[in-house]
Design a protein around this motif. Sequence first.
Motif, short mmCIF file in Angstrom:
data_model
loop_
_atom_site.label_atom_id
_atom_site.label_comp_id
_atom_site.label_asym_id
_atom_site.label_seq_id
_atom_site.Cartn_x
_atom_site.Cartn_y
_atom_site.Cartn_z
N HIS A 140 39.40 -1.66 63.35
CA HIS A 140 39.68 -3.03 62.93
C HIS A 140 40.92 -3.22 62.67
O HIS A 140 41.43 -4.30 62.08
CB HIS A 140 38.78 -3.32 61.79
N LYS A 152 40.16 -2.31 57.91
CA LYS A 152 39.27 -1.04 57.61
C LYS A 152 40.02 0.22 57.73
O LYS A 152 41.24 0.10 58.10
CB LYS A 152 38.12 -1.00 58.66
N SER A 206 36.16 -4.05 51.72
CA SER A 206 34.98 -3.57 51.76
C SER A 206 34.18 -3.87 50.19
O SER A 206 32.96 -3.79 50.21
CB SER A 206 35.09 -2.13 51.62
#
Length: 285
Positions: free
Chosen positions: A248, A252, A148
Amino acid sequence: MRIDLHTHSTASDGTDTPAELVRNAAAAGLDVVALTDHDGVGGHAEAVAALPAGLTLVTGAELSCRLDGVPLHMLAYLFDAAEPEFARARDFVRDDREPRAREMVAKLNALGVPVTWERVAAIAAGGAVGRPHVAAAMVELGVVRTVSEAFTPEWLANDGRAYAEKHEFDPFEAIRLVKAAGGVTVLAHPLAFKRGQCVSDSAIAELASAGLDGVEVDHMDHDAPTRARLRGLAAELGLLPTGSSDYHGSRKTCVLGEFTTDPEIYGEITRRATGAFPVPGAGGC
């Protein structure tokens, strides 16, 4: 009945193989799961072969689109994957992913980040290569701590320093192609503002007029006020409101079944589809 209509496998940018994904979905207590890898259907056969008894698979894909310069994703469900015009269009978008990833690697190299294409390709492991694979390579090098963190203007966010454009569907054309292949369309996470610019309510209304079936309301990137706003917009436009995890795997933080779709909405999706049918599990291996 627990229904999750948005997940990814190693056929695109997830970390579970299609077989692992359906087994994990059953273990998470789901009754229905949709496999919606980016711009392709390469994981469907493996998922069907491994489908546990008691779990139903909805085949689908998440299509990369762009409208007036704004990226958006469209979930397509239960279409005929062999319909030639739509198959050619998916292949064209999917095949553009490798040169795009190579361009991002080159930009990172120019910024002093020693990511290699060979490592990115190895992380993708034959799936549709994308930004998460490049980001994972950056994590391995210690450039960022998490995937991220790579999705910022400094690195891989839309218009970021190492971002590269890709070929994408026009969403109106995507709706036409999916409908012609007997499928159903749902706009994915349309107000996920932390990902960047989002389409306007008026644009969603135009897509609804063009045949869009639904909008993903309950999603990890929509806070409670946003979900309420989208639910109202869906009611106003006659769109089906769905809920999904956007799972995912380990890439994630979302988990299978974190958000789900109402069984009545799922029933309407299946009633509208003519290209394919949900696949009930028969106890795969």
